[in-house]
Design an enzyme around this catalytic site. Sequence first.
Site, PDB file in Angstrom:
ATOM      1  N   HIS A  37     -13.018   9.180  -7.478  1.00  0.00           N
ATOM      2  CA  HIS A  37     -11.996   9.354  -8.509  1.00  0.00           C
ATOM      3  C   HIS A  37     -10.963  10.398  -8.120  1.00  0.00           C
ATOM      4  O   HIS A  37     -10.545  11.231  -8.922  1.00  0.00           O
ATOM      5  CB  HIS A  37     -12.633   9.648  -9.874  1.00  0.00           C
ATOM      6  CG  HIS A  37     -13.228   8.425 -10.476  1.00  0.00           C
ATOM      7  ND1 HIS A  37     -14.475   7.977 -10.114  1.00  0.00           N
ATOM      8  CD2 HIS A  37     -12.739   7.555 -11.377  1.00  0.00           C
ATOM      9  CE1 HIS A  37     -14.735   6.868 -10.791  1.00  0.00           C
ATOM     10  NE2 HIS A  37     -13.695   6.582 -11.557  1.00  0.00           N
ATOM     11  N   GLU A  57     -13.159  -1.066   2.425  1.00  0.00           N
ATOM     12  CA  GLU A  57     -12.094  -0.858   1.442  1.00  0.00           C
ATOM     13  C   GLU A  57     -12.023  -2.016   0.450  1.00  0.00           C
ATOM     14  O   GLU A  57     -11.739  -1.813  -0.723  1.00  0.00           O
ATOM     15  CB  GLU A  57     -10.765  -0.686   2.175  1.00  0.00           C
ATOM     16  CG  GLU A  57      -9.640  -0.224   1.294  1.00  0.00           C
ATOM     17  CD  GLU A  57      -8.413   0.163   2.076  1.00  0.00           C
ATOM     18  OE1 GLU A  57      -8.274   1.359   2.392  1.00  0.00           O
ATOM     19  OE2 GLU A  57      -7.597  -0.724   2.383  1.00  0.00           O
ATOM     20  N   CYS A 107       0.803  -1.228   0.000  1.00  0.00           N
ATOM     21  CA  CYS A 107       0.000   0.000   0.000  1.00  0.00           C
ATOM     22  C   CYS A 107       0.834   1.274   0.000  1.00  0.00           C
ATOM     23  O   CYS A 107       0.293   2.371  -0.040  1.00  0.00           O
ATOM     24  CB  CYS A 107      -0.969  -0.002   1.176  1.00  0.00           C
ATOM     25  SG  CYS A 107      -2.218  -1.289   1.039  1.00  0.00           S
TER      26      CYS A 107
END
Length: 147
Positions: A74, A134, A24
């Site tokens: 986005h 998530e 990550c």
Amino acid sequence: MKLRVSKIFDFETAHALWGYDGKCANIHGHTYVLTVTISGDLIDDKDHPKYGMIIDFGDIKTIVKKEIVDVYDHCLLIRKNTPHEKYADVETAFKKVWCTEFQPTCENMLIDMVERLQKALPDNIELKYVKLQETRSSYAEWFAGDN
């Protein structure tokens, strides 16, 4: 009578966890699923067009869209103190980059969302529960009763 109602939203967000010791640390994205649960008194005026509702689901949608979805959807989230030489092109190459004050983990994103919702909801509506998923198997939860 007090009841609770929930509405579920989804949006796409990318992030990178600067300094993290795993995958990550790289820019990657998720399809987040957000569950918002509120509580309030039922409208008991039989002549009111929203009689029997706590709040119109459309009103919840409008608030969450403005405060959360429009902000996060986005968007690329990068922590503000990330070394800019590594990400300099990212900030200028894309229109929707948010350099956050917080490490953009699921937990910190959820805290930001809860704070935004608490400020935006009408006074007669109480935020009871928020879940930010998530992945299919990983999520963070906020309960009003815990705070």
